[in-house]
Write a protein that holds these residues in place. Sequence first.
Motif, PDB file in Angstrom:
ATOM      1  N   GLU A   1       0.799  -1.202   0.000  1.00 29.52           N
ATOM      2  CA  GLU A   1       0.000   0.000   0.000  1.00 29.52           C
ATOM      3  C   GLU A   1       0.844   1.269   0.000  1.00 29.52           C
ATOM      4  OE1 GLU A   1      -3.366  -0.719   1.503  1.00 29.52           O
ATOM      5  OE2 GLU A   1      -4.038   1.241   2.170  1.00 29.52           O
ATOM      6  N   SER A   2       2.111   1.173   0.403  1.00 29.39           N
ATOM      7  CA  SER A   2       2.886   2.413   0.572  1.00 29.39           C
ATOM      8  C   SER A   2       2.947   3.299  -0.657  1.00 29.39           C
ATOM      9  CB  SER A   2       4.302   2.158   1.066  1.00 29.39           C
ATOM     10  OG  SER A   2       4.570   0.836   1.278  1.00 29.39           O
ATOM     11  N   PRO A   3       3.193   2.760  -1.881  1.00 34.20           N
ATOM     12  CA  PRO A   3       3.236   3.694  -3.004  1.00 34.20           C
ATOM     13  C   PRO A   3       1.954   4.510  -3.141  1.00 34.20           C
ATOM     14  CG  PRO A   3       4.050   1.565  -3.685  1.00 34.20           C
ATOM     15  CD  PRO A   3       3.487   1.384  -2.324  1.00 34.20           C
ATOM     16  N   SER A   4       0.801   3.871  -2.875  1.00 32.58           N
ATOM     17  CA  SER A   4      -0.428   4.642  -3.054  1.00 32.58           C
ATOM     18  C   SER A   4      -0.635   5.623  -1.912  1.00 32.58           C
ATOM     19  CB  SER A   4      -1.633   3.723  -3.201  1.00 32.58           C
ATOM     20  OG  SER A   4      -1.797   2.960  -2.050  1.00 32.58           O
ATOM     21  N   ILE A   5      -0.007   5.375  -0.766  1.00 32.03           N
ATOM     22  CA  ILE A   5      -0.074   6.363   0.312  1.00 32.03           C
ATOM     23  C   ILE A   5       0.697   7.614  -0.099  1.00 32.03           C
ATOM     24  CG2 ILE A   5       0.542   6.845   2.688  1.00 32.03           C
ATOM     25  CD1 ILE A   5      -1.515   4.945   2.793  1.00 32.03           C
ATOM     26  N   PHE A   6       1.854   7.390  -0.741  1.00 27.77           N
ATOM     27  CA  PHE A   6       2.610   8.545  -1.228  1.00 27.77           C
ATOM     28  C   PHE A   6       1.743   9.338  -2.202  1.00 27.77           C
ATOM     29  CE2 PHE A   6       5.731   6.780   1.071  1.00 27.77           C
ATOM     30  CZ  PHE A   6       6.589   5.857   0.489  1.00 27.77           C
ATOM     31  N   ALA A   7       1.062   8.616  -3.082  1.00 28.22           N
ATOM     32  CA  ALA A   7       0.218   9.296  -4.065  1.00 28.22           C
ATOM     33  C   ALA A   7      -0.895  10.057  -3.369  1.00 28.22           C
ATOM     34  CB  ALA A   7      -0.360   8.270  -5.042  1.00 28.22           C
ATOM     35  N   LEU A   8      -1.470   9.453  -2.334  1.00 31.22           N
ATOM     36  CA  LEU A   8      -2.539  10.133  -1.597  1.00 31.22           C
ATOM     37  C   LEU A   8      -2.041  11.432  -1.004  1.00 31.22           C
ATOM     38  CD1 LEU A   8      -5.387  10.082  -0.305  1.00 31.22           C
ATOM     39  CD2 LEU A   8      -4.358   8.950   1.644  1.00 31.22           C
ATOM     40  N   MET A   9      -0.849  11.378  -0.410  1.00 29.57           N
ATOM     41  CA  MET A   9      -0.323  12.579   0.216  1.00 29.57           C
ATOM     42  C   MET A   9      -0.113  13.675  -0.816  1.00 29.57           C
ATOM     43  SD  MET A   9       2.249  11.043   3.013  1.00 29.57           S
ATOM     44  CE  MET A   9       3.001  12.617   3.178  1.00 29.57           C
ATOM     45  N   VAL A  10       0.440  13.286  -1.968  1.00 31.10           N
ATOM     46  CA  VAL A  10       0.664  14.298  -3.000  1.00 31.10           C
ATOM     47  C   VAL A  10      -0.661  14.874  -3.464  1.00 31.10           C
ATOM     48  CG1 VAL A  10       1.427  14.621  -5.369  1.00 31.10           C
ATOM     49  CG2 VAL A  10       2.863  13.400  -3.778  1.00 31.10           C
TER      50      VAL A  10
ATOM     51  N   ILE B   1       9.469  11.867  -4.279  1.00 26.31           N
ATOM     52  CA  ILE B   1      10.368  12.989  -3.991  1.00 26.31           C
ATOM     53  C   ILE B   1      10.281  14.032  -5.094  1.00 26.31           C
ATOM     54  CG2 ILE B   1      12.768  13.642  -3.709  1.00 26.31           C
ATOM     55  CD1 ILE B   1      13.291  11.014  -2.443  1.00 26.31           C
ATOM     56  N   ILE B   2      10.297  13.558  -6.349  1.00 25.06           N
ATOM     57  CA  ILE B   2      10.218  14.515  -7.451  1.00 25.06           C
ATOM     58  C   ILE B   2       8.898  15.283  -7.382  1.00 25.06           C
ATOM     59  CG2 ILE B   2      10.119  14.737  -9.933  1.00 25.06           C
ATOM     60  CD1 ILE B   2      12.833  14.138  -9.038  1.00 25.06           C
ATOM     61  N   ALA B   3       7.825  14.581  -7.084  1.00 21.66           N
ATOM     62  CA  ALA B   3       6.530  15.251  -6.996  1.00 21.66           C
ATOM     63  C   ALA B   3       6.562  16.311  -5.901  1.00 21.66           C
ATOM     64  CB  ALA B   3       5.423  14.234  -6.721  1.00 21.66           C
ATOM     65  N   LEU B   4       7.131  15.967  -4.744  1.00 23.41           N
ATOM     66  CA  LEU B   4       7.219  16.936  -3.664  1.00 23.41           C
ATOM     67  C   LEU B   4       7.999  18.164  -4.094  1.00 23.41           C
ATOM     68  CD1 LEU B   4       7.861  14.945  -0.382  1.00 23.41           C
ATOM     69  CD2 LEU B   4       5.843  16.190  -1.054  1.00 23.41           C
ATOM     70  N   LEU B   5       9.150  17.911  -4.738  1.00 27.23           N
ATOM     71  CA  LEU B   5       9.956  19.041  -5.175  1.00 27.23           C
ATOM     72  C   LEU B   5       9.185  19.917  -6.148  1.00 27.23           C
ATOM     73  CD1 LEU B   5      13.421  17.353  -5.628  1.00 27.23           C
ATOM     74  CD2 LEU B   5      12.741  18.972  -3.892  1.00 27.23           C
ATOM     75  N   LEU B   6       8.403  19.266  -7.008  1.00 22.28           N
ATOM     76  CA  LEU B   6       7.645  20.041  -7.992  1.00 22.28           C
ATOM     77  C   LEU B   6       6.587  20.899  -7.317  1.00 22.28           C
ATOM     78  CD1 LEU B   6       7.250  17.443 -10.827  1.00 22.28           C
ATOM     79  CD2 LEU B   6       8.262  19.680 -11.050  1.00 22.28           C
TER      80      LEU B   6
ATOM     81  N   TYR C   1      -9.214   5.561  -1.169  1.00 24.64           N
ATOM     82  CA  TYR C   1      -8.439   6.805  -1.250  1.00 24.64           C
ATOM     83  C   TYR C   1      -8.774   7.525  -2.551  1.00 24.64           C
ATOM     84  CZ  TYR C   1      -5.464   4.747   2.371  1.00 24.64           C
ATOM     85  OH  TYR C   1      -4.979   4.178   3.511  1.00 24.64           O
ATOM     86  N   GLY C   2      -8.845   6.746  -3.644  1.00 21.73           N
ATOM     87  CA  GLY C   2      -9.190   7.343  -4.926  1.00 21.73           C
ATOM     88  C   GLY C   2     -10.560   8.003  -4.867  1.00 21.73           C
TER      89      GLY C   2
ATOM     90  N   LEU D   1       4.686   5.299   7.431  1.00 20.05           N
ATOM     91  CA  LEU D   1       3.993   5.431   8.702  1.00 20.05           C
ATOM     92  C   LEU D   1       3.184   6.722   8.739  1.00 20.05           C
ATOM     93  CD1 LEU D   1       3.526   4.313  11.492  1.00 20.05           C
ATOM     94  CD2 LEU D   1       5.560   5.492  12.263  1.00 20.05           C
ATOM     95  N   PHE D   2       3.839   7.804   8.378  1.00 22.34           N
ATOM     96  CA  PHE D   2       3.192   9.105   8.432  1.00 22.34           C
ATOM     97  C   PHE D   2       1.974   9.136   7.515  1.00 22.34           C
ATOM     98  CE2 PHE D   2       2.373  13.392   8.750  1.00 22.34           C
ATOM     99  CZ  PHE D   2       2.425  14.029   7.522  1.00 22.34           C
ATOM    100  N   GLY D   3       2.174   8.713   6.267  1.00 22.39           N
ATOM    101  CA  GLY D   3       1.100   8.787   5.295  1.00 22.39           C
ATOM    102  C   GLY D   3      -0.109   7.984   5.705  1.00 22.39           C
ATOM    103  N   ASN D   4       0.133   6.761   6.200  1.00 22.13           N
ATOM    104  CA  ASN D   4      -0.990   5.931   6.598  1.00 22.13           C
ATOM    105  C   ASN D   4      -1.815   6.595   7.690  1.00 22.13           C
ATOM    106  OD1 ASN D   4      -1.498   3.214   5.440  1.00 22.13           O
ATOM    107  ND2 ASN D   4       0.714   3.133   5.626  1.00 22.13           N
ATOM    108  N   ILE D   5      -1.131   7.083   8.727  1.00 28.87           N
ATOM    109  CA  ILE D   5      -1.880   7.629   9.858  1.00 28.87           C
ATOM    110  C   ILE D   5      -2.506   8.969   9.502  1.00 28.87           C
ATOM    111  CG2 ILE D   5      -1.747   8.246  12.267  1.00 28.87           C
ATOM    112  CD1 ILE D   5      -1.197   5.342  11.600  1.00 28.87           C
ATOM    113  N   PHE D   6      -1.698   9.850   8.900  1.00 31.56           N
ATOM    114  CA  PHE D   6      -2.208  11.169   8.561  1.00 31.56           C
ATOM    115  C   PHE D   6      -3.312  11.060   7.519  1.00 31.56           C
ATOM    116  CE2 PHE D   6      -2.228  15.569   8.258  1.00 31.56           C
ATOM    117  CZ  PHE D   6      -2.178  15.958   6.935  1.00 31.56           C
ATOM    118  N   GLY D   7      -3.052  10.260   6.487  1.00 24.90           N
ATOM    119  CA  GLY D   7      -4.051  10.090   5.444  1.00 24.90           C
ATOM    120  C   GLY D   7      -5.341   9.523   6.000  1.00 24.90           C
TER     121      GLY D   7
END
Lengths: 243, 87, 198
Positions: free
Chosen positions: A66-75, A154-159, B73-74, C142-148
């Motif tokens: 799930e982690s890659p999609s969490i990164f996407a969610l945050m972005v 990281i690139i997305a964040l920088l952008l 999420y989507g 960790l951060f993303g899961n909880i915060f998200g």
Amino acid sequence: MAGQEITTLVNAMTFMGAGIAMGFGAVGAGAGEGLTAALAVKGMARQPRVQGELLRTMLLGQALTESPSIFALMVALMMIFSGEKAATLSQAAAMIAAGVSVGFSAICSGVGTGLVSATACRSIARQPEVGGRISGIMLLGQAVDTSPSVFGFIIALLLIIQPQEIDSLPRAAALLGAGVAMSIGTLGSGLAIGWIASRACTFVGYRPAVAGLVTRTMLLGGAIAETLGIFSFVVALLLLSTT
Amino acid sequence: MADISISGGDIVRAVAYLGSAISVGVAAVGAALGEGFIACKAIEGMVRRPELQGLLTRTMLLGMAVTETTSIYGLVVALLLIFVAGK
Amino acid sequence: MTLLAILVRLKLKQQPGRLQVLLETIVGAFDSLCKSTLGERGRTYLPFIGSLFIFVWLSNIIGIIPGLEEPTRDANTPIGLMAVSLLTAHISSIRLRGFKEYIKEYFEPGLRIRGVWLPNVFLAPLNVIGECGKAISMSFRLFGNIFGGGVIIVVVSSLVSFVGLPPFLHLFLGLFVGTVQAMVFSILALTYTAVATS
């Protein structure tokens, strides 16, 4: 172009970027986690006595997938709730590039990591005695496979974080290029590392004695497969630092 | 064409809606494929060992629930795009 | 956490109460995990990994109690935890294998020409970037899961008028995801340490 139109374009691209980020970011993880659970269920049918271990491995593998999609969610969230942005063509390009970067790099990372945990579940069902070793290799492989999507992140964040003051067509194209480079470049690595690690999981079940060798080779092969993603990362960084 | 004046805000909202569609639509593809595969394997397992159907059903549902989270999420991003960005 | 430990200690009986059994299960599970991953030496890391898990777990779950917010929601907490775990892994590897071996690791894989090992200069920066990638993925996972999860709960609550859904979601995301992510974090810390010291 008139100022009002540029602001419109910037905002529009921001939202489109968020949509792309989350949409494509979730595909890989969905497919990967599904694959994992599927093989876990099949494994339980084959060997009901290891259901506890299979369940744990499945959940652990799914969480890592799930982690890659969490990164996407945050972005995506950052982009939707971002405040005042510079009204330049470059900013618009940056926003859409960010979405593409994190979204597409998450596809194959997700599928790859899912593949690893799926085959790990299958091997545990086949050879329950070696369960611990298999889990260890699965975790390592999954951790390495998350890297391509981290680069995209990281690139997305920088952008997103840098306000793009420089308003010129080459700059906009460079930013767009950074996103595209990151997205396409990681497609291969994500799948490749996942494939390597999943074979490692399968075969360590057959011959647990060579677990150390298998692990080292997996990490070695994974590192080399990762280098291609790193090349994209470096090029993206270079593009970001042009003027 | 008739005299339609499209304001900037309209374009932003239009694109936001499109983005929302992409977000939920594409995300659903992955989860759907995954969950379909889970159900397939669950059925295969039950055919082999019908006595395990309780265990297999439970695990299948649990696995599907976790797989669903990414497409949720989507969905959330899509909803945000419609309601927050669409102003 | 200390209070919890003292409480259980005071209540140690021959017939263990439920709390004690729970804690014993956790400690036992992590003991066997450390031993299987790191060998007998692994037991020295047990206190670290165990407390890491319990800290992360409790931090993630605390959100269930209305009014309290999870510490892991702030970006700094997971980054700090990651820094501690990775420092442990790297420092252990230096202590147990020597500084030269540690540096050599970054030049893997080297070329072997007639028994002489040549450092592969090309891969050195790439290896370093890979390590950074691991670090970032650990903390942001960790951060993303909880915060998200928190954001999703807020969004869903404001959009859905049906009363039953948000608490259910909150429970699922908070307890389930919190536990799983705590486990993932501590197991990864352990695995990285194992790889670094092997």
